[in-house]
Design a protein around this motif. Structure first.
Motif, PDB file in Angstrom:
ATOM      1  N   PHE A 167       0.721  -1.131   0.127  1.00  0.00           N
ATOM      2  CA  PHE A 167      -0.179  -0.082  -0.085  1.00  0.00           C
ATOM      3  C   PHE A 167       0.714   1.240  -0.024  1.00  0.00           C
ATOM      4  N   GLY A 168       1.992   1.334   0.720  1.00  0.00           N
ATOM      5  CA  GLY A 168       2.754   2.577   0.719  1.00  0.00           C
ATOM      6  C   GLY A 168       3.597   2.634  -0.429  1.00  0.00           C
ATOM      7  N   LYS A 327      -2.717   2.281   8.739  1.00  0.00           N
ATOM      8  CA  LYS A 327      -2.864   2.517   7.459  1.00  0.00           C
ATOM      9  C   LYS A 327      -3.007   4.011   6.987  1.00  0.00           C
ATOM     10  N   ASN A 328      -3.402   4.744   8.075  1.00  0.00           N
ATOM     11  CA  ASN A 328      -3.306   6.285   7.912  1.00  0.00           C
ATOM     12  C   ASN A 328      -2.002   6.800   8.042  1.00  0.00           C
ATOM     13  N   LYS A 329      -0.885   6.299   9.062  1.00  0.00           N
ATOM     14  CA  LYS A 329       0.199   6.686   8.714  1.00  0.00           C
ATOM     15  C   LYS A 329       0.867   6.347   7.366  1.00  0.00           C
ATOM     16  N   ALA A 330       0.484   5.041   7.085  1.00  0.00           N
ATOM     17  CA  ALA A 330       1.094   4.651   5.650  1.00  0.00           C
ATOM     18  C   ALA A 330       0.696   5.529   4.480  1.00  0.00           C
ATOM     19  N   THR A 331      -0.595   6.129   4.600  1.00  0.00           N
ATOM     20  CA  THR A 331      -1.196   6.947   3.395  1.00  0.00           C
ATOM     21  C   THR A 331      -0.261   8.263   3.521  1.00  0.00           C
ATOM     22  N   LYS A 332       0.477   8.663   4.562  1.00  0.00           N
ATOM     23  CA  LYS A 332       1.356   9.567   4.292  1.00  0.00           C
ATOM     24  C   LYS A 332       2.598   9.590   3.632  1.00  0.00           C
ATOM     25  N   ILE A 333       2.928   8.299   3.326  1.00  0.00           N
ATOM     26  CA  ILE A 333       3.958   8.156   2.044  1.00  0.00           C
ATOM     27  C   ILE A 333       3.915   8.989   0.961  1.00  0.00           C
TER      28      ILE A 333
END
Length: 380
Positions: A167-168, A327-333
């Motif tokens: 996802f990242g 997942k919210n943290k990974a979205t910031k990638i």
């Protein structure tokens, strides 16, 4: 447990450990682990604890020599320091390798012996899955140490970290598309994925759903067949050489490191590939490849930036795993990747250099806080 002993590393390796080599920074600790009874031969490399305990996975791989294994541990652990720093985690960088064939040599006693060595570091190193190790392996390791993540949901863990790794990478690829073509989508683009194992097959799913034309290759026929079964529209080519020359818009190396060599970059440039963004660690075969990519007009999304979704996922276990939060943290990638591209363009440097500078800045600034002594703190 029998002993911890020293091998005879190749020339130059000790200079890397002690920081007298070209990178000049060295590792904080390298532990060589040997348990004769189970057959365990492992190396745990702690590169930096500037931001917190060193977190990084355990790779189980049939290295040709112990020296190759040591070099890989050093490279991977250093990469984890930068990955964790850029992901905004309060964790340092470490990595472990177990020497052997995971399909033939792995056994319960070996994994538990390894867990005892991890426990002996008293929390300086937290392990997780990597190439050749799986969630069920971490559950076995955890029978001997509490310093392990990437465990099964049945044991309160996050499960397969490949899910958020892919996802990242997809978020990083969307950001790359935005920077290159003005829109954060791969729709209508031809994307080549080299390696469709743990992470690659999840990445293919994201790409197909986004409307990309996907071409894949893998040395494992089983991995290719799994992708074919899930996504019959995906094109399969014989090997990476065929993939590189197949007129790609985006190349995604998702297997082992060192994928971007001088020859590879030349082929990508000649084929008109515009973006390189993949899940593999340590993609740049040697210093200078990042400049060659930039000089040829190929936008490179730094590997340790875009593949940090997995470490974000397993790090969330430390707080008590919550998938939506991770997942919210990974979205910031996506945002961080765009920031790196902006910094690189402003400073006239390759994105890999811009990413290194930002990660080093955070490690430097946060580690400096240790000079502020707390009233109850005891000097160690």
């Amino acid at each position: 447990m029998t002993d911890v002993h020293t091998t005879h590393p190749a020339p130059g390796v000790l200079s890397r450990i002690f920081g007298t080599g070209q990178d000049g920074e060295g590792h904080e600790q390298v532990v060589l682990c040997h348990d004769r009874t189970s057959g365990l031969k492992a190396i745990i490399a702690v590169h930096s604890t500037a931001l917190g305990p060193a977190l990084g996975g355990t790779r189980f791989f049939p290295y040709g020599t112990e020296e190759e294994a040591l070099q890989d541990a050093l490279n991977l652990s250093r990469g984890m320091s930068y990955k964790n720093a850029l992901a905004g985690l309060d964790l340092g960088g470490g990595k472990a390798v177990i020497i052997g064939d995971p399909d033939k040599d792995k056994n319960e006693a070996m994994l538990r012996a390894y867990g005892r060595f991890v426990e002996s570091l008293r929390g300086r190193y937290i392990t997780a899955c990597d190439v050749g190790t799986y969630v069920q392996d971490m559950d076995v390791v955890a029978r001997e140490t509490s310093h392990v993540t990437g465990r099964s949901p049945e044991h309160g863990g996050a499960g397969d970290s490949s899910i958020l790794t892919a996802f990242g990478v997809f978020q990083g690829m969307r950001a790359s598309a935005r920077a290159r073509w003005g829109q954060p989508t791969l729709r209508g683009r031809r994307v080549g994925v080299s390696g469709v194992g743990k992470v690659g097959h999840y990445l293919v799913g994201h790409l197909v759903a986004d409307g990309a034309t996907v071409v894949v290759t893998d040395v494992s026929e089983a991995a290719v067949n799994r992708v074919r079964a899930a996504h019959p529209e995906v094109e399969v080519v014989a090997d990476t050489a065929a993939l590189l020359s197949s007129a790609l818009d985006v190349y995604a190396p998702c297997a082992l490191g060192g994928a971007l060599t001088d020859d590879t970059v030349a082929v990508l440039g000649a084929a008109g590939t515009a973006v390189v963004c993949g899940a593999a660690n340590n993609q740049l075969a040697h210093p200078g490849v990042e400049k060659d990519l930039a000089d040829r007009g190929i936008l490179y999304a730094p590997d340790y930036l875009v593949n940090s979704g997995g470490v974000i996922q397993v790090a969330d276990e430390i707080e008590g795993f919550n998938f939506d939060r991770a997942k919210n943290k990974a979205t910031k990638i996506f945002d961080t990747t765009l920031e790196i591209f902006t910094r690189a363009a402003a400073d006239g440097i390759p994105p890999a250099v811009a990413a290194d500078r930002l990660a080093e800045k955070r490690m430097r600034e946060i580690s400096a806080l240790r000079s502020v002594l707390l009233p109850a703190a005891r000097r160690s």
